[in-house]
Enzyme design. Structure first.
Site, PDB file in Angstrom:
ATOM      1  N   PHE A 203       0.841  -1.214   0.000  1.00 40.07           N
ATOM      2  CA  PHE A 203       0.000   0.000   0.000  1.00 40.07           C
ATOM      3  C   PHE A 203       0.875   1.263   0.000  1.00 40.07           C
ATOM      4  CE2 PHE A 203      -1.954   2.730   3.548  1.00 40.07           C
ATOM      5  CZ  PHE A 203      -2.478   3.662   2.667  1.00 40.07           C
TER       6      PHE A 203
ATOM      7  N   ASP B 192      10.364  -6.642  -3.399  1.00 43.01           N
ATOM      8  CA  ASP B 192       9.178  -7.142  -2.701  1.00 43.01           C
ATOM      9  C   ASP B 192       9.053  -8.645  -2.918  1.00 43.01           C
ATOM     10  OD1 ASP B 192       6.296  -7.471  -1.814  1.00 43.01           O
ATOM     11  OD2 ASP B 192       6.431  -5.290  -1.738  1.00 43.01           O
TER      12      ASP B 192
ATOM     13  N   THR C 230       2.400  -9.646   1.245  1.00 42.33           N
ATOM     14  CA  THR C 230       1.108  -8.964   1.385  1.00 42.33           C
ATOM     15  C   THR C 230       0.889  -7.951   0.258  1.00 42.33           C
ATOM     16  OG1 THR C 230       2.107  -7.294   2.810  1.00 42.33           O
ATOM     17  CG2 THR C 230       1.075  -9.160   3.912  1.00 42.33           C
TER      18      THR C 230
ATOM     19  N   ASP D 168      13.262 -11.543  -1.068  1.00 39.68           N
ATOM     20  CA  ASP D 168      12.902 -11.508   0.358  1.00 39.68           C
ATOM     21  C   ASP D 168      13.992 -10.788   1.148  1.00 39.68           C
ATOM     22  OD1 ASP D 168      12.341 -12.317   3.089  1.00 39.68           O
ATOM     23  OD2 ASP D 168      11.131 -13.937   2.234  1.00 39.68           O
TER      24      ASP D 168
ATOM     25  N   GLN E  80      10.247  -0.009   3.440  1.00 34.61           N
ATOM     26  CA  GLN E  80       8.850  -0.198   3.868  1.00 34.61           C
ATOM     27  C   GLN E  80       8.520  -1.664   4.147  1.00 34.61           C
ATOM     28  OE1 GLN E  80       7.085   2.834   4.044  1.00 34.61           O
ATOM     29  NE2 GLN E  80       9.118   3.552   3.439  1.00 34.61           N
TER      30      GLN E  80
ATOM     31  N   TYR F 150       4.535  -6.960  17.396  1.00 28.68           N
ATOM     32  CA  TYR F 150       4.759  -6.009  16.290  1.00 28.68           C
ATOM     33  C   TYR F 150       5.427  -4.737  16.804  1.00 28.68           C
ATOM     34  CZ  TYR F 150       3.690  -2.544  12.672  1.00 28.68           C
ATOM     35  OH  TYR F 150       3.787  -1.534  11.732  1.00 28.68           O
TER      36      TYR F 150
ATOM     37  N   VAL G  68      -2.183   4.829   8.677  1.00 25.31           N
ATOM     38  CA  VAL G  68      -2.224   5.393   7.329  1.00 25.31           C
ATOM     39  C   VAL G  68      -3.399   4.782   6.557  1.00 25.31           C
ATOM     40  CG1 VAL G  68      -0.849   5.833   5.264  1.00 25.31           C
ATOM     41  CG2 VAL G  68       0.296   5.439   7.463  1.00 25.31           C
TER      42      VAL G  68
HETATM   43  N1  NAD Z   1      -0.366   1.189   7.145  1.00 28.87           N
HETATM   44  C1  NAD Z   1      -0.141   1.705   8.335  1.00 28.87           C
HETATM   45  O1  NAD Z   1      -1.034   2.328   8.930  1.00 28.87           O
HETATM   46  C2  NAD Z   1       1.201   1.595   8.987  1.00 28.87           C
HETATM   47  C3  NAD Z   1       1.352   2.119  10.284  1.00 28.87           C
HETATM   48  C4  NAD Z   1       2.602   2.024  10.890  1.00 28.87           C
HETATM   49  C5  NAD Z   1       3.654   1.449  10.218  1.00 28.87           C
HETATM   50  N2  NAD Z   1       3.467   0.923   8.970  1.00 28.87           N
HETATM   51  C6  NAD Z   1       4.614   0.305   8.290  1.00 28.87           C
HETATM   52  O2  NAD Z   1       4.682   0.811   6.971  1.00 28.87           O
HETATM   53  C7  NAD Z   1       5.237  -0.184   6.108  1.00 28.87           C
HETATM   54  C8  NAD Z   1       4.330  -0.392   4.902  1.00 28.87           C
HETATM   55  O3  NAD Z   1       3.062  -0.825   5.374  1.00 28.87           O
HETATM   56  P1  NAD Z   1       1.794  -0.998   4.430  1.00 28.87           P
HETATM   57  O4  NAD Z   1       0.614  -0.538   5.189  1.00 28.87           O
HETATM   58  O5  NAD Z   1       2.078  -0.444   3.099  1.00 28.87           O
HETATM   59  O6  NAD Z   1       1.696  -2.591   4.374  1.00 28.87           O
HETATM   60  P2  NAD Z   1       1.702  -3.591   3.121  1.00 28.87           P
HETATM   61  O7  NAD Z   1       1.511  -4.943   3.717  1.00 28.87           O
HETATM   62  O8  NAD Z   1       0.756  -3.136   2.088  1.00 28.87           O
HETATM   63  O9  NAD Z   1       3.185  -3.422   2.580  1.00 28.87           O
HETATM   64  C9  NAD Z   1       4.291  -4.156   3.053  1.00 28.87           C
HETATM   65  C10 NAD Z   1       5.054  -4.669   1.854  1.00 28.87           C
HETATM   66  O10 NAD Z   1       6.219  -5.370   2.315  1.00 28.87           O
HETATM   67  C11 NAD Z   1       6.318  -6.571   1.557  1.00 28.87           C
HETATM   68  N3  NAD Z   1       7.064  -7.574   2.340  1.00 28.87           N
HETATM   69  C12 NAD Z   1       6.649  -8.206   3.475  1.00 28.87           C
HETATM   70  N4  NAD Z   1       7.579  -9.079   3.872  1.00 28.87           N
HETATM   71  C13 NAD Z   1       8.598  -8.997   2.978  1.00 28.87           C
HETATM   72  C14 NAD Z   1       9.829  -9.677   2.851  1.00 28.87           C
HETATM   73  N5  NAD Z   1      10.207 -10.623   3.732  1.00 28.87           N
HETATM   74  N6  NAD Z   1      10.648  -9.350   1.814  1.00 28.87           N
HETATM   75  C15 NAD Z   1      10.269  -8.410   0.906  1.00 28.87           C
HETATM   76  N7  NAD Z   1       9.103  -7.753   0.974  1.00 28.87           N
HETATM   77  C16 NAD Z   1       8.277  -8.048   2.009  1.00 28.87           C
HETATM   78  C17 NAD Z   1       4.885  -7.001   1.309  1.00 28.87           C
HETATM   79  O11 NAD Z   1       4.739  -7.929   0.243  1.00 28.87           O
HETATM   80  C18 NAD Z   1       4.229  -5.661   1.018  1.00 28.87           C
HETATM   81  O12 NAD Z   1       4.297  -5.320  -0.345  1.00 28.87           O
HETATM   82  C19 NAD Z   1       5.459  -1.405   6.973  1.00 28.87           C
HETATM   83  O13 NAD Z   1       6.793  -1.387   7.422  1.00 28.87           O
HETATM   84  C20 NAD Z   1       4.517  -1.194   8.119  1.00 28.87           C
HETATM   85  O14 NAD Z   1       4.937  -1.878   9.284  1.00 28.87           O
HETATM   86  C21 NAD Z   1       2.261   0.975   8.340  1.00 28.87           C
END
Ligand code: NAD
Length: 330
Positions: free
Chosen positions: A20, A40, A44, A65, A85, A153, A183
């Site tokens: 996202f 990526d 997810t 990964d 991210q 987490y 977010v």
């Molecule tokens: N969305 C929120 O409200 C929020 C709040 C606080 C922190 N975050 C952090 O922001 C970041 C992005 O979150 P998001 O909401 O876009 O989530 P998301 O799940 O949409 O994005 C995470 C991405 O990381 C990739 N990923 C996961 N494990 C992986 C691995 N082992 N190797 C390579 N890629 C991998 C997933 O495939 C995905 O595309 C994350 O670090 C999350 O912890 C998000």
């Protein structure tokens, strides 16, 4: 919008770029003329989030990964900047499977740090989290006052901050951590057990079904529209203020909304597309383990050190998001 023309032709690696937030960062960077590599493993993230960029010669996808250090090294090679991210989000996911969350969010983070440092990356900006405030009850949240983590987490995200700090002390490697606060916006996944509250509720309401609020609906969050988060990332990448480096910043709008009010606004905005949605009733369930009651950010530090001036209020963002879901997922 500040001037980001200095991003032109910069090589930027976005880990988690198919997710996202990551896909929105890739899009903005490409718009500003950067050369973007997305790393990526699609744990997810979704291919459809980045498909529109495949035809752009400035975009490269590395499917891999972050738990594999050689993959991280390959991805960091010749990059100017990294926006890290990639992680497994969601408090409940980490409660169900703390080992995998730790392996990705801590182990993978450390491997990305090492790879970026060794490759000579000059800016490393990473996704931290408001969950680091844990059981601290003080409001608004200021960066220096944190409590004890309330979930696996939250631990992973706090450990990342500790590693980033130690990498400055021991290797003189610069980083910036962005503590994101709930977010939301286009491309946030509404499906699956670990979906975030806004897309989950939007999908329910669009289907004329009752959204279920965990608890009484009085819990509140500083819901932050994606474009404010993109802005913070670009500011962190391009800031020439030396004092801005090696800090963590709340990344939020700086207002809180209760879950009851959130549903009220969602019903109001969605009923413009389908008037029946105004009559959908809300259901209430149990409180969830690991959830903090209230969350509200002070964004003063980002305003002062990064010139952050969020463009979208929660309601403005919500209108945009609701329209996107209606046009794309209804
Ligand atoms: N969305 C929120 O409200 C929020 C709040 C606080 C922190 N975050 C952090 O922001 C970041 C992005 O979150 P998001 O909401 O876009 O989530 P998301 O799940 O949409 O994005 C995470 C991405 O990381 C990739 N990923 C996961 N494990 C992986 C691995 N082992 N190797 C390579 N890629 C991998 C997933 O495939 C995905 O595309 C994350 O670090 C999350 O912890 C998000």
């Amino acid at each position: 919008m500040p001037d980001f023309s200095n991003l032109k032709s910069k090589k930027v690696l976005v880990s988690g770029g198919a997710g996202f937030i990551g896909s929105n960062l890739c899009e903005a960077l490409l718009q500003h003329g950067a050369n973007v590599t997305c790393l990526d493993n699609f744990a997810t993230g979704k291919r459809e989030n980045i498909e529109p960029f495949f035809s752009n010669p400035e975009f490269t996808l590395i499917e891999g990964d972050i738990r594999d250090v050689e993959t991280c090294r390959k991805a960091c090679e010749n990059q100017d900047f990294v926006l890290h991210q990639a992680a497994l989000g969601s408090v409940p996911r980490s409660i169900n499977d703390p080992i995998t969350s730790n392996e990705v969010n801590v182990g993978g983070f450390l491997k990305m740090l090492v790879a970026a440092k060794d490759a000579g990356v000059t800016r490393f900006v990473y996704a931290a989290s408001s969950s680091t405030y844990g059981d601290s009850e003080s409001l608004p949240k200021v960066e220096d006052v944190i409590g004890k983590p309330l979930s696996p987490y939250a631990i992973t995200k706090y450990v990342d901050e500790l590693y980033a700090d130690v990498f400055k002390r021991t290797y003189d490697f610069d980083t910036i951590g962005l503590r994101y606060f709930n977010v939301f916006g286009r491309r946030q996944d509404p499906n699956g057990a670990y979906a975030a509250v806004i897309p989950k509720f939007v999908m329910k309401l669009m289907a004329n079904e009752s959204p279920v609020i965990n608890g009484g609906g009085e819990y509140s969050r500083d819901f932050t529209y994606i474009d404010n988060v993109v802005l913070m990332n670009l500011l962190a990448l391009t800031s020439d203020n030396p004092e801005a480096q090696n800090e963590v910043y709340n990344t939020a709008f700086g207002e809180r909304t209760t879950l009851n009010d959130l549903v009220k606004y969602l019903k109001e905005y969605l009923s413009e597309f389908d008037p029946r949605i105004a009559d959908v009733e809300v259901k209430y369930g149990d409180y969830r383990k690991g959830d903090v009651p209230h969350s509200l950010a002070s964004i003063d530090k980002a305003k002062i050190l990064l010139n952050y001036n969020p463009q979208f209020s929660m309601k403005e963002g919500l209108k945009e998001a609701v329209t996107w879901y209606w046009n794309n997922l209804k």
